[in-house]
Design a protein around this motif. Structure first.
Motif, mmCIF file in Angstrom:
data_model
loop_
_atom_site.group_PDB
_atom_site.id
_atom_site.type_symbol
_atom_site.label_atom_id
_atom_site.label_comp_id
_atom_site.label_asym_id
_atom_site.label_seq_id
_atom_site.Cartn_x
_atom_site.Cartn_y
_atom_site.Cartn_z
ATOM 1 N N THR A 239 14.218 34.491 27.273
ATOM 2 C CA THR A 239 13.966 35.775 27.949
ATOM 3 C C THR A 239 14.475 35.747 29.386
ATOM 4 O O THR A 239 14.087 36.580 30.203
ATOM 5 C CB THR A 239 12.466 36.113 27.929
ATOM 6 O OG1 THR A 239 11.745 35.063 28.575
ATOM 7 C CG2 THR A 239 11.964 36.320 26.499
ATOM 8 N N THR B 169 14.627 42.991 33.262
ATOM 9 C CA THR B 169 13.261 43.319 33.682
ATOM 10 C C THR B 169 12.903 42.752 35.057
ATOM 11 O O THR B 169 11.938 43.179 35.670
ATOM 12 C CB THR B 169 12.233 42.795 32.661
ATOM 13 O OG1 THR B 169 12.389 41.374 32.527
ATOM 14 C CG2 THR B 169 12.425 43.479 31.308
ATOM 15 N N ARG C 266 14.406 41.612 28.332
ATOM 16 C CA ARG C 266 13.702 41.770 27.055
ATOM 17 C C ARG C 266 14.686 42.303 26.031
ATOM 18 O O ARG C 266 15.612 43.062 26.363
ATOM 19 C CB ARG C 266 12.491 42.685 27.182
ATOM 20 C CG ARG C 266 12.821 44.134 27.452
ATOM 21 C CD ARG C 266 11.539 44.967 27.624
ATOM 22 N NE ARG C 266 11.871 46.355 27.876
ATOM 23 C CZ ARG C 266 11.849 47.310 26.963
ATOM 24 N NH1 ARG C 266 11.478 47.051 25.732
ATOM 25 N NH2 ARG C 266 12.175 48.554 27.276
#
Length: 108
Positions: free
Chosen positions: A11, A51, A106
Motif C-alpha cells: 500500500t 492517499t 489504495r
C-alpha cells in the motif's frame, strides 16, 4: 510488485526525488491522484489512488512506511539496505539526507 498491490499487501512505494522526479521533469503525485496499475506485459490491471505523500530524508523513512511497502522487510534497516542496493544499480548513491518520496495508496 503488481501482485503485492492486487493482494492488498503493498500500500506504499518509494522513489528518489532526484532520480524519479527531478531528472524526469515529473511532478510529485498528490493526494487524490489516480494512477493506472500496469501488469508485466504492459496491460492495465487496476487503478490506485494516492492517499498520502511525504518527502523525507532517507534516514527518516519510518517503519510504518517500510512495512506498508509490503515486501516482507523485518525492519526499516532492512528496507534501507534493499533500497540502497536498488538505487545503486541505477548509479545513484543514497545518503541519510537523500530525499525520498513516500507514496501511500489504495487499490480502487
Amino acid at each position: 510488485m503488481t501482485d503485492l498491490v492486487l493482494s492488498g499487501h503493498k500500500t506504499a512505494t518509494a522513489g528518489l526525488l532526484t532520480l524519479d522526479y527531478e531528472a524526469e521533469g515529473e511532478e510529485i503525485e498528490h493526494v487524490g491522484e489516480r494512477l493506472a496499475l500496469v501488469g508485466d506485459s504492459g496491460e492495465r490491471v487496476g487503478e490506485i489512488e494516492i492517499t498520502r505523500v511525504e518527502v523525507v530524508p532517507f534516514a527518516e523513512v519510518s517503519w510504518e512506511f517500510a512495512n506498508a511497502e509490503g515486501e516482507g522487510y523485518a525492519s526499516v534497516a532492512e528496507w534501507g539496505e534493499s533500497h540502497v542496493g536498488f538505487w545503486r544499480a541505477y548509479g545513484v548513491e543514497v545518503t541519510g539526507s537523500t530525499p525520498v518520496v513516500c507514496l501511500w495508496f489504495r487499490l480502487l
